[in-house]
Motif scaffolding. Structure first.
Motif, PDB file in Angstrom:
ATOM      1  N   GLY A  14       0.835  -1.214   0.000  1.00  0.00           N
ATOM      2  CA  GLY A  14       0.000   0.000   0.000  1.00  0.00           C
ATOM      3  C   GLY A  14       0.861   1.251   0.000  1.00  0.00           C
ATOM      4  N   PHE A  15       1.910   1.235   0.816  1.00  0.00           N
ATOM      5  CA  PHE A  15       2.801   2.398   0.870  1.00  0.00           C
ATOM      6  C   PHE A  15       3.541   2.552  -0.473  1.00  0.00           C
ATOM      7  CE2 PHE A  15       6.870   4.487   2.021  1.00  0.00           C
ATOM      8  CZ  PHE A  15       6.328   5.716   2.389  1.00  0.00           C
ATOM      9  N   GLY A  16       3.973   1.422  -1.031  1.00  0.00           N
ATOM     10  CA  GLY A  16       4.632   1.455  -2.340  1.00  0.00           C
ATOM     11  C   GLY A  16       3.712   2.070  -3.397  1.00  0.00           C
ATOM     12  N   ALA A  83      -1.626  -2.754  -2.266  1.00  0.00           N
ATOM     13  CA  ALA A  83      -1.607  -3.592  -1.060  1.00  0.00           C
ATOM     14  C   ALA A  83      -2.044  -5.009  -1.457  1.00  0.00           C
ATOM     15  CB  ALA A  83      -2.532  -3.007  -0.003  1.00  0.00           C
ATOM     16  N   ILE A  84      -3.137  -5.106  -2.240  1.00  0.00           N
ATOM     17  CA  ILE A  84      -3.647  -6.414  -2.666  1.00  0.00           C
ATOM     18  C   ILE A  84      -2.685  -7.075  -3.659  1.00  0.00           C
ATOM     19  CG2 ILE A  84      -5.546  -7.553  -3.931  1.00  0.00           C
ATOM     20  CD1 ILE A  84      -7.403  -5.463  -2.601  1.00  0.00           C
ATOM     21  N   CYS A  85      -2.072  -6.243  -4.502  1.00  0.00           N
ATOM     22  CA  CYS A  85      -1.126  -6.756  -5.500  1.00  0.00           C
ATOM     23  C   CYS A  85       0.062  -7.457  -4.822  1.00  0.00           C
ATOM     24  CB  CYS A  85      -0.663  -5.550  -6.327  1.00  0.00           C
ATOM     25  SG  CYS A  85       0.689  -5.838  -7.435  1.00  0.00           S
ATOM     26  N   PHE A  86       0.672  -6.788  -3.835  1.00  0.00           N
ATOM     27  CA  PHE A  86       1.808  -7.398  -3.130  1.00  0.00           C
ATOM     28  C   PHE A  86       1.331  -8.556  -2.248  1.00  0.00           C
ATOM     29  CE2 PHE A  86       4.029  -3.769  -4.734  1.00  0.00           C
ATOM     30  CZ  PHE A  86       5.362  -4.151  -4.813  1.00  0.00           C
ATOM     31  N   LEU A  87       0.107  -8.421  -1.694  1.00  0.00           N
ATOM     32  CA  LEU A  87      -0.456  -9.533  -0.920  1.00  0.00           C
ATOM     33  C   LEU A  87      -0.638 -10.756  -1.825  1.00  0.00           C
ATOM     34  CD1 LEU A  87      -2.062 -10.654   1.659  1.00  0.00           C
ATOM     35  CD2 LEU A  87      -4.095  -9.850   0.481  1.00  0.00           C
ATOM     36  N   GLY A  88      -1.204 -10.537  -3.019  1.00  0.00           N
ATOM     37  CA  GLY A  88      -1.436 -11.628  -3.971  1.00  0.00           C
ATOM     38  C   GLY A  88      -0.131 -12.313  -4.338  1.00  0.00           C
ATOM     39  N   LEU A 281      10.961   0.999  -3.969  1.00  0.00           N
ATOM     40  CA  LEU A 281      11.765   1.595  -2.901  1.00  0.00           C
ATOM     41  C   LEU A 281      10.877   1.814  -1.664  1.00  0.00           C
ATOM     42  CD1 LEU A 281      14.617   2.649  -2.265  1.00  0.00           C
ATOM     43  CD2 LEU A 281      13.853   4.922  -2.986  1.00  0.00           C
ATOM     44  N   GLY A 282       9.664   2.365  -1.903  1.00  0.00           N
ATOM     45  CA  GLY A 282       8.700   2.560  -0.810  1.00  0.00           C
ATOM     46  C   GLY A 282       8.367   1.238  -0.145  1.00  0.00           C
ATOM     47  N   TYR A 283       8.142   0.211  -0.960  1.00  0.00           N
ATOM     48  CA  TYR A 283       7.806  -1.123  -0.437  1.00  0.00           C
ATOM     49  C   TYR A 283       8.931  -1.659   0.451  1.00  0.00           C
ATOM     50  CZ  TYR A 283       7.376  -6.200  -0.423  1.00  0.00           C
ATOM     51  OH  TYR A 283       7.330  -7.513  -0.023  1.00  0.00           O
ATOM     52  N   GLU A 284      10.169  -1.599  -0.047  1.00  0.00           N
ATOM     53  CA  GLU A 284      11.303  -2.162   0.714  1.00  0.00           C
ATOM     54  C   GLU A 284      11.529  -1.381   2.017  1.00  0.00           C
ATOM     55  OE1 GLU A 284      12.627  -4.973   0.146  1.00  0.00           O
ATOM     56  OE2 GLU A 284      12.468  -5.379  -1.996  1.00  0.00           O
ATOM     57  N   PHE A 289      10.870  -1.282   7.923  1.00  0.00           N
ATOM     58  CA  PHE A 289      10.266  -0.645   9.088  1.00  0.00           C
ATOM     59  C   PHE A 289       9.377  -1.649   9.844  1.00  0.00           C
ATOM     60  CE2 PHE A 289       6.593   1.790  10.797  1.00  0.00           C
ATOM     61  CZ  PHE A 289       7.270   2.516  11.776  1.00  0.00           C
ATOM     62  N   LEU A 290       8.556  -2.387   9.095  1.00  0.00           N
ATOM     63  CA  LEU A 290       7.657  -3.367   9.730  1.00  0.00           C
ATOM     64  C   LEU A 290       8.449  -4.493  10.388  1.00  0.00           C
ATOM     65  CD1 LEU A 290       4.872  -3.535   6.989  1.00  0.00           C
ATOM     66  CD2 LEU A 290       4.633  -2.564   9.284  1.00  0.00           C
ATOM     67  N   ASN A 291       9.526  -4.927   9.735  1.00  0.00           N
ATOM     68  CA  ASN A 291      10.367  -5.979  10.333  1.00  0.00           C
ATOM     69  C   ASN A 291      10.994  -5.481  11.630  1.00  0.00           C
ATOM     70  OD1 ASN A 291       9.884  -7.924   8.445  1.00  0.00           O
ATOM     71  ND2 ASN A 291      11.672  -7.439   7.193  1.00  0.00           N
ATOM     72  N   TYR A 292      11.276  -4.176  11.672  1.00  0.00           N
ATOM     73  CA  TYR A 292      11.900  -3.592  12.866  1.00  0.00           C
ATOM     74  C   TYR A 292      10.884  -3.483  14.012  1.00  0.00           C
ATOM     75  CZ  TYR A 292      14.240  -0.075  15.752  1.00  0.00           C
ATOM     76  OH  TYR A 292      14.806   0.610  16.797  1.00  0.00           O
ATOM     77  N   ILE A 293       9.671  -2.965  13.689  1.00  0.00           N
ATOM     78  CA  ILE A 293       8.708  -2.765  14.792  1.00  0.00           C
ATOM     79  C   ILE A 293       7.913  -4.030  15.137  1.00  0.00           C
ATOM     80  CG2 ILE A 293       8.429  -0.239  14.517  1.00  0.00           C
ATOM     81  CD1 ILE A 293       5.665  -0.966  13.181  1.00  0.00           C
ATOM     82  N   ALA A 294       7.763  -4.940  14.161  1.00  0.00           N
ATOM     83  CA  ALA A 294       6.984  -6.166  14.445  1.00  0.00           C
ATOM     84  C   ALA A 294       7.668  -7.368  13.793  1.00  0.00           C
ATOM     85  CB  ALA A 294       5.560  -5.997  13.926  1.00  0.00           C
TER      86      ALA A 294
END
Ligand SMILES: CC(=O)O[C@H](CC(=O)[O-])C[N+](C)(C)C
Length: 297
Positions: A14-16, A83-88, A281-284, A289-294
């Motif tokens: 989604g951020f990407g 968000a759905i694209c990367f989820l898929g 770049l946004g995705y990575e 960030f997500l790996n760091y906080i969760a």
């Protein structure tokens, strides 16, 4: 291959998508205008001679913000769509892995990308229909039929219900299933080959930009033809193409020839690299960030 986390893929995707819209919308507007400009009659001139002419005329007649017309819809639509694209893609990878850290083959990566193209169609089709209708509506040329995205939805619904909002579903699938396969295969393959020795999956920002940009370019090499058919179908008056995408194809071949399937290719390709580089770049960054906080999500 690091562990796949569909939730993180969804959020980071989604951020990407937001990064992609901010970087790429002006060129998308030019693309749709070039693809849908009317064929000139005998002795008449083309409305736009090319990418630069279209950009300059749009800025002259509508101001710089004319290039950002119809951006609210993609921002609202593209964020969940990516968000759905990367989820898929994440789900596609997960269902093909026998163990969580199994490395997938090129074909498996392509298949996972194709699945992502199926996932996104539910959101992509109405999003593209609204966006294209707003993008082809030009200031000063005739009455403004649509006041904005919500107005488009209301009017389409009144005219033909959900069916009208989802006009172009087959064309969208035809474009996005193979294109998404190519998109993710290119990114993952470049990521693998460019990763430093012993650090599979880790890329510097510059390499991420290159891999993401190239993924966008290859996506559009596959997508451009079906995209022309889709844009024509989704912006045509009701009843113009009774057999949908097939009628558009026959009409284009008869009146303009195969070259017309590449209309808008210049702005598409100019946009593809920076927009998708920004997206990955946004995705990575978001994944890090997500790996760091969760870490256990
Ligand atoms: C047609 C489209 O949305 O392509 C995406 C890249 C771009 O330039 O917008 C990729 N994907 C189809 C995988 C969402």
């Amino acid at each position: 291959m690091p562990n796949v986390s569909p939730i993180k893929d969804f959020l980071a995707g989604g951020f990407g998508g937001m990064c992609l819209v901010a970087a790429g919308h002006p060129l998308d507007t030019i693309k749709v205008r070039l693809q849908t400009q009317p064929t000139p009659g005998p002795g008449e001139k083309l409305m736009y001679r090319g990418t630069l002419d279209c950009a300059l005329k749009t800025i002259k007649n509508e101001g710089f913000l004319g290039l950002y017309k119809g951006m609210a819809a993609p921002l609202v639509g593209v964020t969940p769509m990516f968000a759905i694209c990367f989820l898929g893609f994440g789900v596609g990878k997960k269902i093909q892995q026998k163990t969580p850290d199994e490395e997938l083959t090129a074909l498996q990566l392509f298949n996972a990308g194709c699945l992502s193209g199926v996932f996104t169609t539910a959101i992509m089709t109405p999003g593209e229909r609204i966006k294209c209708l707003l993008q082809v509506q030009q200031a000063g040329s005739g009455p403004q039929v649509y006041k904005g995205p919500t107005d488009v939805v209301k009017k389409l619904y009144k005219e033909g219900g959900i069916r009208s909002i989802y006009k172009g579903t087959c064309a969208t699938l035809l474009r996005d299933v193979p294109a998404s396969g190519t998109y993710f295969l290119t990114y993952e393959w470049l990521k693998r080959t460019m990763a430093p020795e012993g650090k599979a999956g880790e890329l510097s920002p510059l390499r991420t930009i290159f891999a993401g940009g190239m993924a966008g370019v290859f996506n559009w090499i596959v997508a451009i033809g079906p995209d022309v058919l889709k844009s024509r179908l989704q912006t045509a008056p009701e009843g113009k193409y009774p057999n949908g995408i097939r009628s558009v194809f026959v009409d284009i071949m008869r009146t303009e020839g195969p070259k017309a399937l590449f209309k808008g290719v210049t702005p598409v390709m100019i946009r593809a690299f920076p927009a998708n580089a920004a997206c990955f770049l946004g995705y990575e960054i978001a994944i890090k960030f997500l790996n760091y906080i969760a870490p256990n999500l």
